[in-house]
Design a protein around this motif. Structure first.
Motif, mmCIF file in Angstrom:
data_model
loop_
_atom_site.group_PDB
_atom_site.id
_atom_site.type_symbol
_atom_site.label_atom_id
_atom_site.label_comp_id
_atom_site.label_asym_id
_atom_site.label_seq_id
_atom_site.Cartn_x
_atom_site.Cartn_y
_atom_site.Cartn_z
ATOM 1 N N ARG A 1 32.798 36.996 43.928
ATOM 2 C CA ARG A 1 33.990 36.461 44.542
ATOM 3 C C ARG A 1 35.203 37.220 44.031
ATOM 4 N N THR A 2 36.069 37.549 44.917
ATOM 5 C CA THR A 2 37.323 38.179 44.544
ATOM 6 C C THR A 2 38.354 37.089 44.303
ATOM 7 N N ILE A 3 38.978 37.133 43.155
ATOM 8 C CA ILE A 3 40.006 36.150 42.822
ATOM 9 C C ILE A 3 41.359 36.818 43.018
ATOM 10 N N GLU A 4 42.120 36.281 43.933
ATOM 11 C CA GLU A 4 43.437 36.839 44.232
ATOM 12 C C GLU A 4 44.360 36.692 43.028
ATOM 13 N N GLU A 7 45.776 33.351 42.049
ATOM 14 C CA GLU A 7 44.850 32.367 41.486
ATOM 15 C C GLU A 7 44.402 32.704 40.066
ATOM 16 N N ARG A 8 44.572 33.935 39.652
ATOM 17 C CA ARG A 8 43.993 34.392 38.381
ATOM 18 C C ARG A 8 44.439 33.581 37.171
ATOM 19 N N VAL A 11 42.606 30.151 37.234
ATOM 20 C CA VAL A 11 41.169 30.319 37.029
ATOM 21 C C VAL A 11 40.870 30.718 35.587
ATOM 22 N N THR A 73 45.581 39.974 34.390
ATOM 23 C CA THR A 73 45.048 38.619 34.276
ATOM 24 C C THR A 73 45.624 37.919 33.051
#
Length: 86
Positions: A1-4, A7-8, A11, A73
């Motif tokens: 899954r790619t986390i935009e 959202e990082r 998450v 991140t």
């Protein structure tokens, strides 16, 4: 899954940081509120600390480096933590 990017922060906080840091209580690490007091206007400083922590409090263990997280991140999680209000 790619986390935009947007959202990082959330998450990473929920998946990594919240295992040791409660918002306003003691767990393994100091409360998020205490971290906010130190870094409120310095998300980059917190991101740098996340990568290379040093022991600041004798009543808590030294945090292990989270340098496996990429710099962006780390910055996003720092921004997220500093904006928490619960």
């Amino acid at each position: 899954r790619t986390i935009e990017l947007a959202e990082r922060g959330k998450v990473a906080y929920l998946g990594v940081c919240s295992g040791c840091h409660l918002y306003n209580g003691r767990l393994i690490g100091p409360p998020v509120q205490a971290i906010q007091a130190l870094y409120l206007d310095d998300p980059q400083g917190l991101a740098d600390y996340i990568a290379k922590p040093v022991r600041k409090r004798p009543d808590f263990p030294e945090m292990p480096p989270q340098d496996y997280l990429d710099p962006q991140t780390r910055l996003e999680v720092a921004k997220y933590m500093l904006a928490l209000t619960r």
